[in-house]
Design an enzyme around this catalytic site. Structure first.
Site, short mmCIF file in Angstrom:
data_model
loop_
_atom_site.label_atom_id
_atom_site.label_comp_id
_atom_site.label_asym_id
_atom_site.label_seq_id
_atom_site.Cartn_x
_atom_site.Cartn_y
_atom_site.Cartn_z
N LYS A 22 0.85 -1.21 0.00
CA LYS A 22 0.00 0.00 0.00
C LYS A 22 0.88 1.25 0.00
CE LYS A 22 -1.75 1.61 3.85
NZ LYS A 22 -2.56 1.93 5.04
N ARG A 27 2.43 6.00 -3.20
CA ARG A 27 3.53 6.92 -3.49
C ARG A 27 3.87 6.86 -4.98
NH1 ARG A 27 4.32 5.37 1.73
NH2 ARG A 27 5.61 6.58 3.19
N GLY A 96 -4.94 7.55 4.64
CA GLY A 96 -3.91 8.51 5.00
C GLY A 96 -2.84 8.63 3.93
N ARG A 124 -8.35 12.01 12.39
CA ARG A 124 -6.91 11.74 12.27
C ARG A 124 -6.18 13.06 12.05
NH1 ARG A 124 -6.09 6.72 8.26
NH2 ARG A 124 -4.01 6.78 9.19
N SER A 169 3.33 11.22 12.89
CA SER A 169 3.21 10.42 11.67
C SER A 169 4.32 10.78 10.70
CB SER A 169 1.86 10.67 11.00
OG SER A 169 1.80 10.02 9.75
N SER A 170 4.97 9.77 10.13
CA SER A 170 6.00 10.01 9.12
C SER A 170 5.37 10.45 7.79
CB SER A 170 6.84 8.75 8.90
OG SER A 170 6.04 7.69 8.40
N ASP A 313 3.09 -0.96 12.07
CA ASP A 313 1.99 -1.80 11.56
C ASP A 313 2.24 -3.27 11.85
OD1 ASP A 313 0.78 0.48 10.71
OD2 ASP A 313 1.06 0.13 8.57
#
Length: 428
Positions: A22, A27, A96, A124, A169-170, A313
């Site tokens: 994903k 990306r 996201g 979020r 969050s990165s 994750d």
């Protein structure tokens, strides 16, 4: 609500070919849209999150052709900014990996666009990204609640020196990195706080390099990106298998193997979540690596105490694997579980208790003490694909497990339960 009861699995054995990642898929789609030339993406993931990105590209008038099975996509790049028509509203579900990068990308133009999503997306946080984009000149308004989507974007990002909080969050940094080369000025990104999920930044940097753009990375504290660059299509790009999805099959082998071989990732994989296999090895499983596979064989598992910030994750899978280990397991430095598809720390603690585990839920850690006997339970999945897949491992005990709303795995792995069944042997 639909439910699925998994009967006890006596043994796991075989080979699983992973669907595309994903993180890499979304990306790659965005960079292909930015790029000069046509890019043929293969092994693209077909899932809800990817469909939201593809729908956004359609709305932004970016031409692409998708194969019948939706795993090959040819994207005709724009040779620069993607702007979209003023007044456009993009609905991005709970993705996201679409919301954050598109928010930055659409700040490069000057049209007014609204980004929105499902109710959970509106919970979020995105404030740290918006703050950084505003420092670079972007004009963004919050439509409902401060620091959360939906967003009203009016363009204006031109680069310069920006600071972004890296502790939540990165994806905020990923969004800035991918947009910055197309800004009119050079961009210098300074990281505030401890950067979470660093391996996901490595994925971003590697993908940008594949599309012809390099970034100066000063020990993950400062990133320097030249402006007015152009992404160049690599022609073809193979999306690696999803390493987070691999974790369930590798853990299953560690608990009830047999031997399971997972193909589509290997020792040179971009994804940090491949390090999950090393965690299983520390717990007692046997791991073997190849260029395009990783193999796991059953071992006697013992609990571990470990910082898993780099693999958030896949770390969820360790929480359910802990049910089958001797002694307690502690997973630390995972505050960002709380801002994912659901509050994963609370969700995992709640559901682990249902099957009999003793659980301590801290602000940024979880401690799991396995029960003497795992109990049957109905597992609430909170519309979170990873909760559903993690708790499928409970079926590796002598007790069935019932998964509520099993269809939520469509976010990343629609065929998960069928693939698990193919590797499973049952006592008749």
């Amino acid at each position: 609500m639909q439910s699925l009861t998994l009967q006890p699995i006596s043994r796991i054995n075989g080979t699983i070919n992973l669907p595309g990642s994903k993180s890499v898929s979304n990306r790659a789609l965005l960079l292909a849209a930015f790029a000069k030339g046509t890019t043929r993406l293969t092994n693209l993931l077909d899932s809800d999150d990817i469909r939201y990105m593809l729908n956004a590209l359609t709305a932004l008038d970016i031409p692409y052709r998708l194969s019948a099975d939706r795993t090959v996509c040819e994207v005709e790049g724009r040779s620069g900014n993607i702007t979209g028509k003023s007044g456009l509203e993009l609905f991005l579900g709970n993705a996201g990996t679409a919301m954050r990068p598109l928010a930055a990308a659409l700040c490069l133009g000057d049209n007014e666009i609204v980004l929105t999503g499902e109710p959970r997306m509106k919970e979020r946080p995105i404030g740290h990204l918006v703050d950084a984009l505003r420092q670079g000149g972007a004009k963004i308004d919050y439509i409902e609640q401060e620091n959360y989507p939906p967003l009203h974007i009016k363009g204006g990002f031109s680069g310069g020196k920006v600071t972004v909080d890296g502790s939540v969050s990165s994806q905020f940094l990923t969004a800035l990195l991918m947009a910055a080369p197309l800004a009119v000025n050079n961009t210098e990104i300074h990281i505030q706080g401890d950067l979470v999920s660093k391996p996901y930044i490595d994925i971003t940097l590697a993908l940008m390099k594949s599309f012809g753009v390099t970034v100066e990375n000063h020990q993950y504290q400062v990133f320097y990106i030249r402006g007015r660059q152009q992404y160049l299509s690599p022609g073809q790009y193979l999306v690696e298998g999803d390493a987070s999805s691999a974790s369930y099959f590798l853990a299953a082998a560690a608990i009830k193997g047999g031997i399971v071989r997972v193909t589509g990732i290997g020792k040179n994989s971009l994804q940090g979540d491949t390090k999950f296999a090393n965690v299983l090895e520390q717990m007692g499983a046997t791991i073997r690596w190849g260029d395009d596979f990783v193999e796991c064989e059953r071992g006697t598992l013992t609990g571990i105490d470990m910082d898993m910030n780099a693999i958030p994750d896949a770390a969820m899978t360790i929480a359910t694997t802990a049910l089958f280990a001797q002694g307690e397991t502690v997973i630390r430095n995972i505050y960002n579980w709380r801002v994912k598809e659901t509050d994963r720390l609370n969700a995992m603690a709640t559901e682990l208790r249902k099957v009999g585990a003793e659980v301590e839920e801290g602000l940024d850690y979880i401690r799991v003490i396995p029960p003497e006997k795992i109990q049957h339970a109905e597992i609430e999945t909170y519309n979170d694909h990873r909760v559903a897949m993690c708790f499928s491992l409970v079926a590796l005990s002598n007790t069935p497990v019932t998964i509520l709303d099993p269809g939520c795995t469509a976010k990343t792995f629609p065929d998960y339960f069928n693939q698990l069944k193919k590797l499973s042997e049952y006592t008749t």
